[in-house]
Design an enzyme around this catalytic site. Structure first.
Site, short mmCIF file in Angstrom:
data_model
loop_
_atom_site.label_atom_id
_atom_site.label_comp_id
_atom_site.label_asym_id
_atom_site.label_seq_id
_atom_site.Cartn_x
_atom_site.Cartn_y
_atom_site.Cartn_z
N SER A 102 45.59 66.04 21.09
CA SER A 102 46.85 66.06 20.35
C SER A 102 46.83 67.06 19.21
CB SER A 102 47.19 64.66 19.84
OG SER A 102 46.18 64.20 18.97
N CYS A 103 45.67 67.36 18.65
CA CYS A 103 45.63 68.29 17.52
C CYS A 103 45.83 69.73 17.95
CB CYS A 103 44.34 68.13 16.73
SG CYS A 103 42.88 68.39 17.70
N THR A 104 45.78 70.02 19.25
CA THR A 104 46.05 71.37 19.72
C THR A 104 47.20 71.39 20.72
OG1 THR A 104 44.39 71.15 21.46
CG2 THR A 104 43.68 72.18 19.40
#
Length: 161
Positions: A102-104
């Protein structure tokens, strides 16, 4: 301690709005209780996805700790399958999933988080179950996934797994 202020509706400025504080505390308690109940409902569905995917799809790695994890998320990586192709194939079947971590999610670069974990950073799918997710939807996903992965591997020329 302060004089009344006409701009404050006759209230003394700087005084804590106690009714709002009590309402916020009650809302927080209700939200926490609802989140805990939803976690208890979703965790077995994620457990089912984790165990079934590993059992029915060859050359797949389920990512993350089986116990110390978020109750609504599961990520797995499929060897010999492009993650974006898998994402689109699942989308065509009505499954809204994501690829990478989710962070990328806003980039096309491989996930540095998955790489740091030492797992395959291509060919992965992240499933986020939500409040409306049903057992029937999970069952349909698990029924269709092996065929979709097999078809994508065949299209890529990977056979005999």
């Amino acid at each position: 301690p302060y004089p009344a202020d006409d701009r404050e509706g006759g209230r003394t400025p700087g005084v804590v709005n106690l009714p709002a504080v009590v309402a916020a505390a009650a809302a927080l308690r209700a939200t926490a209780a609802e989140a805990a109940a939803e976690a208890r409902r979703l965790a077995p569905l994620v457990d089912r996805i984790r165990s079934t995917v590993a059992a029915v799809v060859p050359d797949v790695e389920v990512v993350g700790d089986p116990v110390d994890r978020l109750p609504h998320l599961v990520t797995f990586s499929c060897l010999y399958v492009d993650g974006e192709a898998l994402l689109h194939a699942l989308d065509r079947r009505g499954f809204a999933v994501s690829s990478g971590s989710s962070c990328t999610s806003s980039t096309l670069r491989p996930s540095h988080v998955l790489e740091a974990m030492g797992v395959l950073s291509h060919g992965n799918i992240r499933i986020s179950l939500h409040r409306g997710t049903t057992e029937a939807e999970v069952a349909r996903f698990l029924d269709e996934l092996p065929g979709i992965v097999g078809q994508l591997r065949a299209e890529a020329g990977v056979v005999g797994l």
